[in-house]
Design a protein around this motif. Sequence first.
Motif, PDB file in Angstrom:
ATOM      1  N   ARG A 195      -2.911   1.859  -3.247  1.00  0.00           N
ATOM      2  CA  ARG A 195      -3.949   1.947  -2.224  1.00  0.00           C
ATOM      3  C   ARG A 195      -4.856   3.141  -2.477  1.00  0.00           C
ATOM      4  O   ARG A 195      -6.076   3.046  -2.365  1.00  0.00           O
ATOM      5  CB  ARG A 195      -3.283   2.043  -0.850  1.00  0.00           C
ATOM      6  N   THR A 196      -4.235   4.208  -2.828  1.00  0.00           N
ATOM      7  CA  THR A 196      -5.027   5.425  -2.977  1.00  0.00           C
ATOM      8  C   THR A 196      -5.641   5.560  -4.360  1.00  0.00           C
ATOM      9  O   THR A 196      -6.799   5.928  -4.507  1.00  0.00           O
ATOM     10  CB  THR A 196      -4.144   6.654  -2.706  1.00  0.00           C
ATOM     11  N   ILE A 197      -4.893   5.244  -5.349  1.00  0.00           N
ATOM     12  CA  ILE A 197      -5.366   5.461  -6.707  1.00  0.00           C
ATOM     13  C   ILE A 197      -6.280   4.342  -7.172  1.00  0.00           C
ATOM     14  O   ILE A 197      -7.353   4.585  -7.729  1.00  0.00           O
ATOM     15  CB  ILE A 197      -4.171   5.573  -7.673  1.00  0.00           C
ATOM     16  N   HIS A 198      -5.855   3.128  -6.929  1.00  0.00           N
ATOM     17  CA  HIS A 198      -6.584   2.007  -7.512  1.00  0.00           C
ATOM     18  C   HIS A 198      -7.564   1.352  -6.540  1.00  0.00           C
ATOM     19  O   HIS A 198      -8.621   0.885  -6.936  1.00  0.00           O
ATOM     20  CB  HIS A 198      -5.595   0.964  -8.021  1.00  0.00           C
ATOM     21  N   LEU A 199      -7.172   1.299  -5.303  1.00  0.00           N
ATOM     22  CA  LEU A 199      -8.045   0.644  -4.331  1.00  0.00           C
ATOM     23  C   LEU A 199      -8.981   1.634  -3.665  1.00  0.00           C
ATOM     24  O   LEU A 199      -9.884   1.238  -2.932  1.00  0.00           O
ATOM     25  CB  LEU A 199      -7.199  -0.085  -3.272  1.00  0.00           C
ATOM     26  N   GLY A 200      -8.721   2.875  -3.909  1.00  0.00           N
ATOM     27  CA  GLY A 200      -9.615   3.889  -3.382  1.00  0.00           C
ATOM     28  C   GLY A 200      -9.596   4.006  -1.866  1.00  0.00           C
ATOM     29  O   GLY A 200     -10.575   4.388  -1.245  1.00  0.00           O
ATOM     30  N   ARG A 201      -8.481   3.644  -1.324  1.00  0.00           N
ATOM     31  CA  ARG A 201      -8.367   3.765   0.134  1.00  0.00           C
ATOM     32  C   ARG A 201      -7.521   4.975   0.451  1.00  0.00           C
ATOM     33  O   ARG A 201      -6.387   5.082  -0.010  1.00  0.00           O
ATOM     34  CB  ARG A 201      -7.747   2.505   0.714  1.00  0.00           C
ATOM     35  N   ASN A 202      -8.064   5.779   1.241  1.00  0.00           N
ATOM     36  CA  ASN A 202      -7.352   7.005   1.544  1.00  0.00           C
ATOM     37  C   ASN A 202      -6.564   6.920   2.843  1.00  0.00           C
ATOM     38  O   ASN A 202      -5.817   7.825   3.186  1.00  0.00           O
ATOM     39  CB  ASN A 202      -8.339   8.165   1.637  1.00  0.00           C
ATOM     40  N   CYS A 203      -6.784   5.843   3.531  1.00  0.00           N
ATOM     41  CA  CYS A 203      -6.060   5.726   4.782  1.00  0.00           C
ATOM     42  C   CYS A 203      -4.610   5.347   4.513  1.00  0.00           C
ATOM     43  O   CYS A 203      -4.252   4.952   3.406  1.00  0.00           O
ATOM     44  CB  CYS A 203      -6.704   4.663   5.667  1.00  0.00           C
ATOM     45  N   ASP A 204      -3.842   5.441   5.542  1.00  0.00           N
ATOM     46  CA  ASP A 204      -2.429   5.127   5.357  1.00  0.00           C
ATOM     47  C   ASP A 204      -2.223   3.623   5.419  1.00  0.00           C
ATOM     48  O   ASP A 204      -3.167   2.843   5.417  1.00  0.00           O
ATOM     49  CB  ASP A 204      -1.576   5.838   6.425  1.00  0.00           C
TER      50      ASP A 204
END
Length: 413
Positions: A195-204
């Motif tokens: 989510r954070t690295i590849h999808l660029g989503r910083n939310c939980d």
Amino acid sequence: QSLPSEGKRVGRDPDTRSVSLLEQKRKVVSSSIDVPHARRSEEEVDMDKVTAAMVLTSLSTSPLVRSPPVKVSEGLSGSWKENGSAGPFTPSSNSSSGGYWSWSAPSDQSNPSTPSPPLSADSFKPFRVPSVGGVGSNPTGAEDPSLDEQDGSSLLFDEPIPRKRKNSMKVMFKCLWKNCGKVLSTTAGIQRHIRTIHLGRNCDSDCSDGEEDFYYTEIKLNTDSVADGLSSLSPVSSSVLSPPPPPPSPLQPLSHQPESHRPSHPSDSKEPHAGGNTPLSRSAPSALYLIHSDHAYQATAPVSIPSSSSNSSSTSFTPTNSFSISWQSPPVTFTGNTSALLHGGNISLHISTVELNSLIYYSMTFIVGSFFLPHSRKVRGEGKKCRKVYGMENRDMWCTACRWKKACQRFTD
DNA sequence: GTTGCCGGGGA
DNA sequence: TCCCCGGCAAC
């Protein structure tokens, strides 16, 4: 093979003659298939298991069992495309003389959306199509229900022992994002990573739509005795759980796969059959490879047999040893064991199914012919030896070894 | 059937 | 160790 009578059968293609357990299973479970949003509830998980295993079974088996041994993948593109759906296969009883497996194409609507594409040797990505939000939101329209990460499938050593397996599996989760391959031990971790690295989503995880699910795979590491023989394999990469790459061969994709925005499988370019010459013991087919993946097609793709449509390239499939691939499907109405043994050229392919604890286990074992040679006896030399050269009448001219009926020392091969 | 040669035995 | 041969398997 007895056919289960239960299970409603809707209209089928009249040409379809074979009815198999998978078809039954398909009919039973597929009517309610809906791509789960995410693996949250137990119910969804169960459905995932059923669907995933069904799909995987179809996908994984089709290129290997639908055709004669040397043309294992024949008809893959044809029938797959024609039927648009992976029908069940029906192993015949004459397995000893080269198993014949047939597929029937159910014409019912059990598989409402675009059928899964045929097994491709070059990529897994077509199978990792996001299905978040259900079929409707599936970007590619391909049905690929999220596969259960717990038990969607597992690849076992020839004869699976589920109970033992359950207790001896260490589960890891591997990121499938291209060039990533990060392995974490928890789903939360791998999801967060994606989510954070590849999808660029910083939310939980609250804002997750579950898409991460499709970017990682579960790697089951067998820690029991079966895995002992695989001790040299590292648990951190799915590729190492696959058979070592055979010599380069003109393997070709079994069929064209539509591009997907999905990241390529990390090991797309280095799957076992892609090349390389990992040396294996040639003394015996003891180096069997245990492949674990909740997405069985990922494991089976590496052993795809080249399409026969590309003429005789199929004979180039020359793994340097034997390896076994197994996977399981959900319960189906099926009793008895089935095995098929296909021989083609230098390859022996074992296909077997075993029902254990309401789970059907499918197993394929490839063995390269050279390993059938007994190691105890030296292969007979082809060159002429003293006996042949000088003849019995000139035995005194023979080398000592020949005179003693030993391996010729003068005309060595 | 012929040939190569392993495994074993006798000297 | 030398020498021979039965027997097996490939051809």
